[in-house]
Motif scaffolding. Structure first.
Motif: not given
Length: 68
Positions: A22-25, A30-33, A2-4, A41-43
């Motif tokens: 670093e924080e979102v990972t 989560v596999t990719k940021v 899933t990508e948001t 934007a942050v995907t």
């Protein structure tokens, strides 16, 4: 997968991008940021989707904010 994509305010440089990444990972699943500084934007790519509240909290922890 899933990508948001989230609009994030306050990011201006590579340090900002690294901090958010670093924080979102750290969020489970989560596999990719990907951070787009120019677009603000942050995907987030994840195995089964992530809770928006967790992403908001992680971005906040990095010192930035997800736009409403």
């Amino acid at each position: 997968m899933t990508e948001t994509t989230y609009a994030v305010t306050g990011m201006t440089c590579e340090h900002c991008a690294r901090s958010v990444t670093e924080e979102v990972t750290k969020i489970s699943g989560v596999t990719k940021v990907d951070v787009d500084l120019a677009g603000g934007a942050v995907t987030v790519t994840s195995e089964n989707g992530v809770d928006d509240a967790e992403v908001r909290a992680a971005v906040d922890e990095a010192g930035y904010a997800v736009a409403s």
